[in-house]
Design a protein around this motif. Structure first.
Motif, PDB file in Angstrom:
ATOM      1  N   LEU A  36      -4.698  -4.297  -8.381  1.00 45.60           N
ATOM      2  CA  LEU A  36      -3.907  -3.688  -7.313  1.00 45.60           C
ATOM      3  C   LEU A  36      -4.094  -2.171  -7.275  1.00 45.60           C
ATOM      4  O   LEU A  36      -4.229  -1.576  -6.197  1.00 45.60           O
ATOM      5  N   PHE A  37      -4.129  -1.542  -8.457  1.00 45.69           N
ATOM      6  CA  PHE A  37      -4.281  -0.080  -8.516  1.00 45.69           C
ATOM      7  C   PHE A  37      -5.657   0.341  -7.997  1.00 45.69           C
ATOM      8  O   PHE A  37      -5.784   1.330  -7.265  1.00 45.69           O
ATOM      9  N   LEU A  38      -6.700  -0.429  -8.337  1.00 46.29           N
ATOM     10  CA  LEU A  38      -8.045  -0.084  -7.868  1.00 46.29           C
ATOM     11  C   LEU A  38      -8.153  -0.238  -6.354  1.00 46.29           C
ATOM     12  O   LEU A  38      -8.808   0.573  -5.671  1.00 46.29           O
ATOM     13  N   ILE A  39      -7.545  -1.311  -5.812  1.00 48.80           N
ATOM     14  CA  ILE A  39      -7.545  -1.484  -4.350  1.00 48.80           C
ATOM     15  C   ILE A  39      -6.843  -0.308  -3.682  1.00 48.80           C
ATOM     16  O   ILE A  39      -7.312   0.246  -2.680  1.00 48.80           O
ATOM     17  N   LEU A  43       7.528   3.370  -8.390  1.00 45.44           N
ATOM     18  CA  LEU A  43       8.275   3.329  -9.640  1.00 45.44           C
ATOM     19  C   LEU A  43       8.392   1.892 -10.160  1.00 45.44           C
ATOM     20  O   LEU A  43       8.260   1.634 -11.373  1.00 45.44           O
ATOM     21  N   ASN A  44       8.624   0.950  -9.237  1.00 47.99           N
ATOM     22  CA  ASN A  44       8.693  -0.460  -9.650  1.00 47.99           C
ATOM     23  C   ASN A  44       7.368  -0.915 -10.248  1.00 47.99           C
ATOM     24  O   ASN A  44       7.342  -1.599 -11.277  1.00 47.99           O
ATOM     25  N   PHE A  45       6.263  -0.525  -9.600  1.00 47.64           N
ATOM     26  CA  PHE A  45       4.938  -0.913 -10.081  1.00 47.64           C
ATOM     27  C   PHE A  45       4.690  -0.322 -11.476  1.00 47.64           C
ATOM     28  O   PHE A  45       4.213  -1.006 -12.381  1.00 47.64           O
ATOM     29  N   PHE A  46       5.050   0.968 -11.669  1.00 54.78           N
ATOM     30  CA  PHE A  46       4.795   1.651 -12.940  1.00 54.78           C
ATOM     31  C   PHE A  46       5.596   1.013 -14.076  1.00 54.78           C
ATOM     32  O   PHE A  46       5.090   0.836 -15.188  1.00 54.78           O
ATOM     33  N   ARG A  47       6.853   0.657 -13.794  1.00 51.59           N
ATOM     34  CA  ARG A  47       7.701   0.092 -14.846  1.00 51.59           C
ATOM     35  C   ARG A  47       7.246  -1.302 -15.268  1.00 51.59           C
ATOM     36  O   ARG A  47       7.650  -1.785 -16.320  1.00 51.59           O
ATOM     37  N   ARG A  48       6.445  -1.963 -14.436  1.00 45.62           N
ATOM     38  CA  ARG A  48       5.962  -3.307 -14.771  1.00 45.62           C
ATOM     39  C   ARG A  48       4.674  -3.274 -15.593  1.00 45.62           C
ATOM     40  O   ARG A  48       4.226  -4.322 -16.076  1.00 45.62           O
TER      41      ARG A  48
END
Length: 774
Positions: free
Chosen positions: A717-720, A760-765
């Protein structure tokens, strides 16, 4: 909410009558223009001649008694001498004079009662005044008189005059302030004195290798190390990895050496033959006078040193010189370092050891030690509480000690001292002590001078050419809490002779170049500082009169690095104070984002729009804003020097148990139950710190996991996102992206959700290494 600091703990500005009312910038006006003038009657008793004998034996054991009102000074006595020479000076303070006649009496010392030989009387109204730089008053011969006024055989050479503490005779004279101390009882212990710290060097011993060692047991592989000794300093290398008769180390050992070099460097090569048994394979003694001195980081030549072996034959040492065994070393005295004997936070000198590397001075520091008042009784003498106070000041390698004012809770010293200044970012320290070595105190053996308190003044906080006159509180921390021991009255002036040089100093590194080119480790610096303070205290304790070890260690803050719960709390609150500004900016920005004040938020929108459209204005705007803030704060700039702050130190509300722990010895001397309780408390605090450090590590590991494929879906997801962002930013002008982002962040609360945002939600996961922790 913390209670406000006690009123008595504050700094008070004063307006003393300095220099007889002549406070000017002209240094030629008076060498004592930072202190109050004190008037004294000086009496120099030089000698006597043709004294008549009073004993039956016909001999004369003369001494002179100088009396003014209730005060009496006595010279030493000579046995069987009719032409004695004393050359002693007595000074009587005008403040304490309660008589108009000065009486100088010559007496003959006797077992039962001293016999009167003759006297000379002076009317104080007729005594001449002397003002330096006038030449000293020439002594004259005076015929001795009987009590009835008749002339006697015998003459006394005297000089009597009115003067001030600026008189050359002041330092050597007996003072009425110390009337109970006689010349025989240790007047040297009460006089003012200037001391110089010994010149300190770092000694670097680079032990490279040894050759052709001869162990006793040739059937085993030797485990060899080198032990080095310089005075009370003992260091050793590790055991060589190549276990042979030609071991190698290439290891540096650092010592502190003081001029004059009294002790040699002693090196011993030893073999570990058993767990608790070492065997000396050879020794060499190197006098430091012949060691090369290095001013920079250039390598010096190595040398081979022959090892001598000492064999014990019938209880006597017999030296065997084994020329086959030798050790390869590089030894030098480091002149490019500054030997730290103080904490770098409040160091008074930052120059390198070698004088060739010194920069020119930038100014002069002058300190007038005026007086103290409200001093606490420090001891009991003859059933009565008393204090015999003196001051010590340190700046650079120059220490000064004022005279001791005996039996006074409000002593007046009015002594002025001067130091050359080489760096404005330095600190002068003034301490007040109680003299416990009078009236036979030295004979007690364990008597130590008690600390009354100290003051630090940082030169960079002073305006140049201004005379600062303040009364500083003398605060000392006791196991029962912080206590005010009195106040000391100081006058301080920092005069700058080279303004451009001083401004240029702010661009220089704090310590000499070698500290950065060839840095020492933190452990080395701690150990070397301890050794330096020990050497300085031992050398100054050998002076006459001695500057005692307890005084030097208090001035140099020995032991300030020890654990203290109170100091840890204070440092934590200092950190919070530093981040307080950032937290306030964060709260203000949150108010802007939440439209607490719509007008301010709209203005911020307009400013943001201008800066995005004209990005070249961003940096000028920031620096102009900082400049205007600095100009605005100029009205409220500090007008007084900083002083000891009980609230900042967390000393005004420290828990008694925390203070008891701070004053505990190392290792501890407290009962096991108390130590267990403190250990458990320390574990709980360390547990909280451990949790915070772990949380910080977790956040950092989540950043690393963005590209590590530890969570394949999250990384994908981060690369996309990165690919889409790259394409969008490539085709969209940067100013447009910035405007959209800024307006999104500053959007009205109606368009906000109370739930956390998607990033923030993505980072905490994201995963961290906490799963792998035991």
């Amino acid at each position: 909410m913390q209670k406000p600091p006690h009123e008595d703990f504050s700094l008070k500005e004063t307006k003393p009558h300095l220099g007889g009312g002549k406070v000017t910038g002209d240094k030629l006006t008076s060498t004592y223009d930072l202190v109050e003038q004190m008037q004294y009657v000086y009496v120099r008793v030089v000698k006597a001649r043709e004294l008549p004998s009073k004993d039956i034996t016909g001999s004369c054991d003369p001494y002179t008694e100088v009396r003014l009102g209730n005060y009496k000074g006595v010279t030493r006595h000579f046995e069987k001498k009719t032409n004695p020479e004393w050359n002693q000076v007595f000074a009587f303070s005008k403040e304490r004079v309660q008589a108009s006649v000065l009486e100088v009496t010559v007496k003959d010392k006797d077992v039962v009662k001293d016999d009167f030989i003759g006297r000379v009387l002076f009317d104080l109204n007729e005594v001449p005044k002397r003002v330096p730089p006038d030449s000293p008053l020439a002594p004259q011969w005076y015929r001795l008189e009987e009590r009835k006024g008749e002339k006697l055989k015998g003459e006394l050479m005297l000089a009597v005059w009115w003067g001030t503490q600026a008189d050359e005779a002041f330092a050597e004279s007996w003072h009425s302030d110390a009337a109970t101390v006689s010349f025989a009882d240790g007047v040297a212990n009460i006089r003012s004195k200037v001391y110089l710290s010994p010149k300190l060097w770092y000694l670097r011993v680079n032990i490279i290798e040894a050759q052709d060692l001869i162990p006793t047991d040739k059937t085993r592989f030797p485990e060899v190390y080198v032990k080095a000794e310089l005075g009370n300093q003992h260091l050793r290398t590790r055991i060589s990895m190549n276990k042979s008769i030609n071991p190698m180390w290439n290891e540096d050992l650092m010592f502190v050496a003081a001029e004059p070099f009294e002790e040699p460097l002693i090196l011993s090569v030893e073999d570990r033959v058993a767990p608790n048994k070492d065997e000396a394979l050879g020794k060499c003694v190197i006098p430091l006078q012949y060691v090369e001195r290095r001013l920079d980081h250039k390598a010096i030549n190595t040398r081979w040193f022959n090892l001598e072996k000492h064999a014990v034959v019938e209880g006597e040492k017999k030296k065997e010189v084994k020329f086959a065994s030798r050790v390869h070393m590089r030894i030098c005295l480091e002149g490019g370092y500054h030997v730290l004997d103080e904490s770098t936070h409040y160091s008074s000198d930052l120059r390198p050891t070698a004088k060739q590397l010194w920069k020119s001075s930038i100014g002069v520091l002058e300190v007038g030690i005026l007086s103290a008042h409200g001093l606490t009784p420090m001891k009991t003498k003859d059933g009565r509480a008393t204090t015999d106070a003196y001051c010590v000041a340190k700046y650079g390698n120059k220490w000064i000690r004022t005279r001791t004012i005996v039996d006074s809770f409000a002593p007046k010293w009015n002594e002025q001292y001067t130091w050359e200044v080489f760096d404005p970012c330095t600190v002068v320290t003034i301490g007040v002590f109680d003299n416990c070595h009078l009236h036979g105190g030295d004979k007690a053996g364990g008597a130590k001078d008690s600390r009354i308190g100290k003051v630090r003044v940082r030169l960079s906080t002073l305006e140049t050419d201004r005379v600062y006159t303040h009364s500083y509180p003398l605060l000392v921390l006791h196991p029962t809490g912080v206590k005010k021991m009195g106040e000391i009255h100081l006058a301080v002036r920092f005069t700058c002779s080279r303004l451009l040089n001083m401004m240029h100093m702010y661009s220089h590194p704090l310590l000499p170049k070698m500290h950065y080119v060839h840095p020492l480790t933190v452990a080395q610096l701690d150990s070397l500082r301890h050794q330096a303070t020990q050497i300085v205290s031992m050398r100054l304790a050998r002076a006459e009169p001695p500057l005692r070890k307890e005084v030097v260690e208090y001035m140099l803050d020995v032991g300030s690095h020890m654990w203290s719960m109170r100091r840890s709390k204070a440092n934590f609150f200092r950190i919070m104070g530093v981040f307080g500004g950032l937290i306030a900016i964060g709260k203000w920005f949150d108010q802007i984002c939440n439209w607490k004040n719509p007008i301010t938020t709209v203005l911020i929108h307009i400013l943001f729009l201008i800066l995005v459209l004209y990005p070249e204005l961003i940096l000028p705007t920031v620096f102009l804003y900082l400049f205007l803030i600095g100009i605005w704060y100029y009205k409220w700039r500090p007008r007084n020097p900083p002083h000891m702050d009980t609230r900042l130190s967390c000393a005004d509300n420290a828990h008694p148990d925390e203070l008891d722990e701070e004053f505990d010895t190392f290792p501890t001397s407290r009962p096991p139950d108390l130590v267990r309780m403190r250990y458990d408390r320390l574990r709980s605090i360390a547990g909280r710190i451990q949790t915070v450090v772990g949380d910080l590590a977790t956040q950092g590991e989540r950043f690393q996991s963005l590209l590590s494929w530890r969570d394949p879906r999250a990384t994908a997801l981060f690369l996309i996102f990165c690919l889409v962002a790259a394409v969008v930013l490539y085709v969209t002008p940067f100013q447009v992206v910035t405007l959209i982002t800024g307006f999104y962040v500053l959007r009205h609360p109606k368009f906000r959700h109370k739930l956390p945002g998607v990033p923030l939600n993505f980072f905490r996961r994201l995963p961290a290494k906490t799963d792998s922790m035991l």
